[in-house]
Design an enzyme around this catalytic site. Structure first.
Site, PDB file in Angstrom:
ATOM      1  N   HIS A   1      57.467  52.592  46.676  1.00 37.78           N
ATOM      2  CA  HIS A   1      56.516  51.788  47.525  1.00 37.78           C
ATOM      3  C   HIS A   1      57.516  51.535  48.348  1.00 37.78           C
ATOM      4  O   HIS A   1      58.920  51.230  49.298  1.00 37.78           O
ATOM      5  CB  HIS A   1      55.901  50.571  46.974  1.00 37.78           C
ATOM      6  CG  HIS A   1      57.574  49.946  45.787  1.00 37.78           C
ATOM      7  ND1 HIS A   1      57.488  50.539  44.550  1.00 37.78           N
ATOM      8  CD2 HIS A   1      58.231  48.338  46.554  1.00 37.78           C
ATOM      9  CE1 HIS A   1      59.120  49.472  44.273  1.00 37.78           C
ATOM     10  NE2 HIS A   1      59.286  48.570  46.032  1.00 37.78           N
TER      11      HIS A   1
ATOM     12  N   HIS B   1      57.155  48.584  51.930  1.00 38.40           N
ATOM     13  CA  HIS B   1      56.781  47.524  51.955  1.00 38.40           C
ATOM     14  C   HIS B   1      56.423  46.821  53.801  1.00 38.40           C
ATOM     15  O   HIS B   1      57.282  47.438  53.751  1.00 38.40           O
ATOM     16  CB  HIS B   1      58.327  46.392  51.545  1.00 38.40           C
ATOM     17  CG  HIS B   1      58.463  46.359  50.818  1.00 38.40           C
ATOM     18  ND1 HIS B   1      58.082  45.168  49.938  1.00 38.40           N
ATOM     19  CD2 HIS B   1      59.225  47.170  49.925  1.00 38.40           C
ATOM     20  CE1 HIS B   1      58.750  45.572  48.529  1.00 38.40           C
ATOM     21  NE2 HIS B   1      59.130  46.261  47.902  1.00 38.40           N
TER      22      HIS B   1
HETATM   23  P1  AMP Z   1      60.911  46.276  44.897  1.00 38.26           P
HETATM   24  O1  AMP Z   1      61.709  45.009  45.134  1.00 38.26           O
HETATM   25  O2  AMP Z   1      61.044  46.608  46.320  1.00 38.26           O
HETATM   26  O3  AMP Z   1      61.353  47.130  44.271  1.00 38.26           O
HETATM   27  O4  AMP Z   1      59.585  45.188  45.104  1.00 38.26           O
HETATM   28  C1  AMP Z   1      58.709  45.683  44.396  1.00 38.26           C
HETATM   29  C2  AMP Z   1      57.428  44.143  44.939  1.00 38.26           C
HETATM   30  O5  AMP Z   1      56.333  44.341  44.312  1.00 38.26           O
HETATM   31  C3  AMP Z   1      58.293  43.163  45.218  1.00 38.26           C
HETATM   32  O6  AMP Z   1      58.211  42.179  46.188  1.00 38.26           O
HETATM   33  C4  AMP Z   1      57.020  41.801  44.191  1.00 38.26           C
HETATM   34  O7  AMP Z   1      56.977  40.857  44.559  1.00 38.26           O
HETATM   35  C5  AMP Z   1      55.945  43.474  44.566  1.00 38.26           C
HETATM   36  N1  AMP Z   1      54.987  43.138  43.481  1.00 38.26           N
HETATM   37  C6  AMP Z   1      55.264  42.989  41.760  1.00 38.26           C
HETATM   38  N2  AMP Z   1      53.945  42.736  41.335  1.00 38.26           N
HETATM   39  C7  AMP Z   1      53.093  42.853  41.999  1.00 38.26           C
HETATM   40  C8  AMP Z   1      51.888  42.980  41.326  1.00 38.26           C
HETATM   41  N3  AMP Z   1      51.570  42.433  40.037  1.00 38.26           N
HETATM   42  N4  AMP Z   1      51.085  42.396  42.497  1.00 38.26           N
HETATM   43  C9  AMP Z   1      51.529  42.450  43.963  1.00 38.26           C
HETATM   44  N5  AMP Z   1      52.781  42.914  44.311  1.00 38.26           N
HETATM   45  C10 AMP Z   1      53.787  42.701  43.285  1.00 38.26           C
END
Ligand code: AMP
Length: 193
Positions: free
Chosen positions: A179, A181
């Site tokens: 993903h 950001h």
């Molecule tokens: P990472 O730490 O780069 O793996 O980012 C994962 C991101 O996904 C974090 O910023 C979380 O806040 C976000 N996240 C996790 N679950 C959800 C969800 N159900 N809806 C939206 N964002 C999410």
């Protein structure tokens, strides 16, 4: 209450709660989305279904992002579907801001800037993280990057923005579905932590 008794499955607890930075987000996630064993554990600790401030501060102290990322890297079965697959299948709610046949973008549940969008390929196809990409992924990687520009335009990020890909435990990755950001809407600082 002793930490040991609060966390029957410390890695699971850390992985779940450390993604959020406020009680409402944690409560709503645990009550609506978390696996059954985490929900029943939480129900015992917080019968009103709302996390107490003590609960939150103990968990936060224990579960900083770095610890959680390391726990996720250790405990996550990288071949299992993630929470993002559930969002793609519309099994759990998300605020979707952009979608085409290949990618999906939704607002981060724990935003780090006024605009914080998470952009994913709909089909993970082995892309648990950027470092697992191979030549067959070049098309989707290009598509993702161009989609960032489209979404940034749509979000009105005319003064600039940042695109971040966290990779692996040292990169503080917590969800093993590639993903990007997209962060904007305020002056961002450099260097990052
Ligand atoms: P990472 O730490 O780069 O793996 O980012 C994962 C991101 O996904 C974090 O910023 C979380 O806040 C976000 N996240 C996790 N679950 C959800 C969800 N159900 N809806 C939206 N964002 C999410």
């Amino acid at each position: 209450m002793a930490l040991a008794s609060m966390f029957p499955r410390p890695a699971t607890a850390l992985e779940v709660v450390s993604r959020f930075h406020n009680m409402n987000a944690i409560s709503s996630f645990i009550v609506n989305v978390a696996p059954t064993r985490v929900r029943s554990w939480h129900k015992k600790l917080c019968p009103s279904q709302v996390c107490s401030s003590r609960f939150f501060s103990v968990v936060k102290a224990k579960a900083d992002e770095e610890t959680a990322a390391k726990a996720a890297a250790r405990t996550t079965d990288k071949s299992s579907p993630t929470i993002f697959d559930k969002i793609v299948k519309k099994e759990i709610p998300a605020t979707i801001v952009y979608e085409d046949e290949k990618v999906l973008a939704f607002r981060d549940i724990n935003p780090q800037a006024p605009v914080h969008v998470v952009l994913i390929p709909k089909d993970r196809d082995g892309l648990t993280q950027l470092s697992k990409s191979d030549p067959r992924h070049k098309d989707i990687l290009g598509h993702l990057l161009y989609s960032v520009k489209v979404i940034a335009d749509q979000e009105g990020l005319t003064d600039g923005y940042r695109v971040v890909i966290n990779d692996g435990p040292n990169g503080c990755q917590s969800v093993y579905h590639l993903h990007l950001h997209i962060l904007g809407g305020r002056q961002l600082k450099w260097p990052p932590g």
